[in-house]
Design a protein around this motif. Structure first.
Motif, PDB file in Angstrom:
ATOM      1  N   ASP A  27       0.832  -1.192   0.000  1.00 26.36           N
ATOM      2  CA  ASP A  27       0.000   0.000   0.000  1.00 26.36           C
ATOM      3  C   ASP A  27       0.874   1.252   0.000  1.00 26.36           C
ATOM      4  N   LEU A  92      -4.789  -5.583 -13.429  1.00 23.46           N
ATOM      5  CA  LEU A  92      -3.575  -4.803 -13.600  1.00 23.46           C
ATOM      6  C   LEU A  92      -2.971  -5.039 -14.984  1.00 23.46           C
ATOM      7  N   ARG A 113       0.334   1.641  -6.131  1.00 22.13           N
ATOM      8  CA  ARG A 113      -0.639   0.779  -5.462  1.00 22.13           C
ATOM      9  C   ARG A 113      -1.237   1.519  -4.274  1.00 22.13           C
ATOM     10  N   THR A 120      -7.531  -3.235  -3.201  1.00 24.92           N
ATOM     11  CA  THR A 120      -6.375  -2.662  -3.881  1.00 24.92           C
ATOM     12  C   THR A 120      -6.799  -1.967  -5.171  1.00 24.92           C
ATOM     13  N   TYR A 122      -4.944   0.385  -8.451  1.00 21.97           N
ATOM     14  CA  TYR A 122      -3.692   0.792  -9.088  1.00 21.97           C
ATOM     15  C   TYR A 122      -3.922   2.018  -9.949  1.00 21.97           C
ATOM     16  N   PRO A 171      -5.335  -9.340  -6.245  1.00 25.86           N
ATOM     17  CA  PRO A 171      -4.120  -8.510  -6.377  1.00 25.86           C
ATOM     18  C   PRO A 171      -2.906  -9.252  -5.846  1.00 25.86           C
TER      19      PRO A 171
END
Length: 172
Positions: A27, A92, A113, A120, A122, A171
């Motif tokens: 994170d 992703l 991220r 999560t 991106y 993720p």
């Protein structure tokens, strides 16, 4: 094949690290990379008895473990020229593929991220174009490395869709 056309080839697979050479973002982390070589798809199941993911061969493992999850493997150089392997989720992969298609396959990509586990998110953005020396260096490093098939990947250009897939995105 390289990254050109990889997103189209990946559509048939739907959604789907460790230390050392693998990219591992937490994170708040960000990294800028140059992708190279042909992305590979990797299908895995969670094996409760082993307490880890196991590779899917599309056969009896699907009967035992249920649908497989897809991830994508690719070589990349970080901004210091270190060769890394990135195992990424389907979401992703789609985001990076779209950015490379829009900005050029020789673009550096910055990935940020935010969040953890299934929360999560991106952010992807191109960060300039690699010169011939940088591309040549990346391709030379890939040539000297173990093929991604040793990690259970199959090149997107010829990977069969032999296994049922779990469409939940995870993720990495």
């Amino acid at each position: 094949m390289g990254w050109k056309g990889a997103r189209e080839a990946a559509k048939q697979y739907g959604g789907g690290g460790s230390g050392g050479m693998f990219v591992k973002l937490k994170d708040g982390d960000r990294i800028t990379v140059l992708f190279g070589g042909t992305p590979h798809i990797c299908r895995k199941h969670w094996d409760e008895s082993e307490g880890r993911s196991v590779h899917c061969d599309g056969g009896e493992c699907c009967d035992k473990h249920g649908p497989a999850r897809s991830s994508y493997l690719s070589y990349c150089h970080d901004d210091k020229g270190n060769l890394l392997v990135w195992e990424m989720s389907h979401t992703l992969f789609e985001m990076i593929s779209e950015e490379l298609e829009d900005e050029g396959f020789d673009s550096f990509v910055q990935v940020k991220r935010k969040g953890e586990r299934k929360n999560t998110r991106y952010t992807i953005g191109a960060r300039g174009t690699a010169d011939k020396r940088q591309i040549k260096g990346l391709m030379a490093d890939i040539e000297e490395s173990e093929p991604l098939t040793t990690l259970g990947g199959k090149p997107l250009s010829n990977a069969p869709n032999a296994a049922p897939l779990d469409d939940e995105d995870v993720p990495f």
